[in-house]
Design an enzyme around this catalytic site. Structure first.
Site, PDB file in Angstrom:
ATOM      1  N   ASN A 153       0.804  -1.221   0.000  1.00 53.54           N
ATOM      2  CA  ASN A 153       0.000   0.000   0.000  1.00 53.54           C
ATOM      3  C   ASN A 153       0.838   1.273   0.000  1.00 53.54           C
ATOM      4  OD1 ASN A 153       0.351  -1.483   2.531  1.00 53.54           O
ATOM      5  ND2 ASN A 153      -0.477   0.332   3.529  1.00 53.54           N
ATOM      6  N   SER A 201     -10.890  -5.893   0.981  1.00 52.16           N
ATOM      7  CA  SER A 201     -11.671  -4.899   1.726  1.00 52.16           C
ATOM      8  C   SER A 201     -12.449  -4.027   0.742  1.00 52.16           C
ATOM      9  CB  SER A 201     -10.717  -4.023   2.539  1.00 52.16           C
ATOM     10  OG  SER A 201     -11.431  -3.020   3.204  1.00 52.16           O
ATOM     11  N   HIS A 203     -13.897  -1.126   0.692  1.00 57.49           N
ATOM     12  CA  HIS A 203     -13.738   0.331   0.501  1.00 57.49           C
ATOM     13  C   HIS A 203     -12.517   0.688  -0.345  1.00 57.49           C
ATOM     14  CE1 HIS A 203     -10.508   1.529   3.481  1.00 57.49           C
ATOM     15  NE2 HIS A 203     -10.814   0.356   3.986  1.00 57.49           N
ATOM     16  N   CYS A 327       2.288   7.602   9.710  1.00 54.99           N
ATOM     17  CA  CYS A 327       3.230   8.464  10.400  1.00 54.99           C
ATOM     18  C   CYS A 327       4.211   9.074   9.418  1.00 54.99           C
ATOM     19  CB  CYS A 327       3.978   7.623  11.406  1.00 54.99           C
ATOM     20  SG  CYS A 327       5.446   8.410  11.957  1.00 54.99           S
TER      21      CYS A 327
HETATM   22  N1  PLP Z   1      -3.958  -4.457   4.087  1.00 61.82           N
HETATM   23  C1  PLP Z   1      -3.540  -3.504   3.250  1.00 61.82           C
HETATM   24  C2  PLP Z   1      -2.450  -3.791   2.271  1.00 61.82           C
HETATM   25  C3  PLP Z   1      -4.129  -2.232   3.282  1.00 61.82           C
HETATM   26  O1  PLP Z   1      -3.718  -1.278   2.454  1.00 61.82           O
HETATM   27  C4  PLP Z   1      -5.153  -1.988   4.221  1.00 61.82           C
HETATM   28  C5  PLP Z   1      -5.758  -0.645   4.351  1.00 61.82           C
HETATM   29  O2  PLP Z   1      -5.097   0.343   4.154  1.00 61.82           O
HETATM   30  C6  PLP Z   1      -5.568  -3.042   5.054  1.00 61.82           C
HETATM   31  C7  PLP Z   1      -4.943  -4.264   4.966  1.00 61.82           C
HETATM   32  C8  PLP Z   1      -6.666  -2.869   6.044  1.00 61.82           C
HETATM   33  O3  PLP Z   1      -7.902  -2.795   5.408  1.00 61.82           O
HETATM   34  P1  PLP Z   1      -9.178  -2.233   6.211  1.00 61.82           P
HETATM   35  O4  PLP Z   1      -9.049  -0.752   6.199  1.00 61.82           O
HETATM   36  O5  PLP Z   1     -10.351  -2.694   5.447  1.00 61.82           O
HETATM   37  O6  PLP Z   1      -9.112  -2.820   7.568  1.00 61.82           O
END
Ligand code: PLP
Length: 385
Positions: A153, A201, A203, A327
């Site tokens: 991410n 996820s 969203h 952060c």
């Molecule tokens: N894993 C990754 C790679 C993510 O980018 C995120 C959210 O930023 C998550 C897990 C967590 O997802 P959620 O916000 O639905 O808990």
């Protein structure tokens, strides 16, 4: 009009997903466990949604269960598989990588701290990739679970997932991937990927917040980390969020349908940023892999600069961007992803992430390229560079 360039953080709910969800808030509000027609209609919608998700993942509907978010999916899969393995006496060694989302890293850490597991955290190279040879060497006789994310991410780097998963399969070890950043950008066929478990996820792909997917290949036993009811095949208790689940399935289906046209469009726009920003801003460099990265994801390091000033300046110009991690200040803990990639603490404070989406136009990219270089130069001048 705001130029929204933080699609890896979250996305707006698409008109298609919203329209699919709306009846399930008011007209079809029954509890999916109810035997009356309202309940049966909710249950039908739930199972149709499960089938739609399974079609995108190329798996069986029974292998999909719904959760409240990507973090919850990661938690339930990791804890559930690790507990099942330790209970069966198969071992308690886990393998993950240093650039995982905290939903994975903190869960693994808790399994080590509280449940007598041991863990190997694989390093990554300067571009954020795990070396398959490192995975091969880390595997032990008591390894019971491997978890490596599909795409990062913060820096957008794609992992050599098929190669990593093939090594796990050779050794008969379940392989989980946090694929939260993948939908709409990468294929999600679990057999082609060779994965046994996967988290999504809604969203992140134009679905609603508060709903996620966990995929677990049949044949793997899981001890539910949440207890309280027989919902979702006893893997996740709680009255189902039918409206959210319907929205998730509609959004996933739409994201997959748009992927062939959106990917090349976003790639062309994103590549303009990757080419132009380092050229226009002396000292700026790309973070993550130059091309093995998510097609909508651009990220940069601006050494010696605290990114908050840039983010505020961009916001004043109507551009929403982020650092990619919670952060950003050098005074606080630097991003564990950037640290694992060998980025110094000072340089990590100057990390900028621009993630494009369906609303992004060529004019938006022109505007970023007009605003960002003089803004960074002004801030650098202020801090005496
Ligand atoms: N894993 C990754 C790679 C993510 O980018 C995120 C959210 O930023 C998550 C897990 C967590 O997802 P959620 O916000 O639905 O808990």
């Amino acid at each position: 009009m705001m130029i929204y360039l933080d699609h890896s953080a979250t996305t707006p709910v698409s008109a298609h997903a919203l329209a699919a969800m709306l009846p399930y808030f008011s007209e079809i509000y029954g509890n999916a466990s109810g035997i009356y027609s309202q309940g049966r209609r909710a249950k039908e919608a739930l199972e149709t949604a499960r089938g739609q998700v399974a079609a995108v993942l190329h798996c069986r509907p029974a292998e999909v269960f719904f959760t409240a978010c990507g973090s919850e999916s990661d938690n339930l899969i990791l804890r559930g598989l690790a507990w099942a393995a330790t209970k069966a006496g198969r071992g308690a060694h886990l393998i993950t990588s240093a650039i995982e989302h905290k939903a994975v890293l903190d869960t693994v850490q808790q399994l080590v701290d509280l449940f007598d597991c041991t863990a190997t955290i694989l390093p990554v190279d300067g571009q954020g990739r795990v070396d398959p040879q490192d995975l091969r060497q880390a595997i032990r006789a008591d390894t019971v679970l491997i978890s490596i994310m599909t795409a990062n991410n913060e820096v957008g780097t794609l992992q050599p997932l098929a190669a990593l998963a093939a090594i796990a399969r050779e050794h008969g070890i379940p392989f989980h991937t946090d694929a939260v950043q993948a939908p709409g950008h990468l294929p999600l066929d679990v057999d082609a990927l060779g994965v046994d478990a996967l988290a999504l996820s809604a969203h992140k792909f134009y679905g609603p917040k508060g709903v996620g997917v966990a995929y677990l290949r049949s044949g793997h036993s899981l001890i539910p980390a949440l207890t309280g009811g027989g919902h979702e095949g006893k893997r996740r208790p709680g009255t189902e969020n039918v409206a959210g689940i319907v929205g998730l399935a509609a959004a996933l289906h739409e994201a997959e349908a748009l992927r062939p046209t959106e990917t090349p469009r976003l790639l062309a726009l994103r590549n303009r940023l990757l080419d132009a920003i380092p050229a226009a801003i002396p000292g700026a460099r790309i973070s993550g892999h130059p091309h093995e990265r998510l097609p909508h994801h651009a990220s940069f390091l601006f050494p010696g600069l605290e990114i908050q000033g840039v983010l505020m300046g961009l916001d004043m110009a109507g551009i929403a961007a982020s650092s990619g991690s919670a952060c950003t200040s050098a005074a606080q803990t630097p991003s564990s992803v950037l640290t694992a990639m060998g980025v110094s603490r000072a340089d990590a404070a100057g990390h900028l992430r621009l993630t494009l989406g369906r609303s992004t136009t060529a004019a938006d990219i022109d505007r970023v390229l007009e605003v960002l270089p003089p803004l960074a130069a002004r801030i650098w001048k202020l801090v005496g560079w």
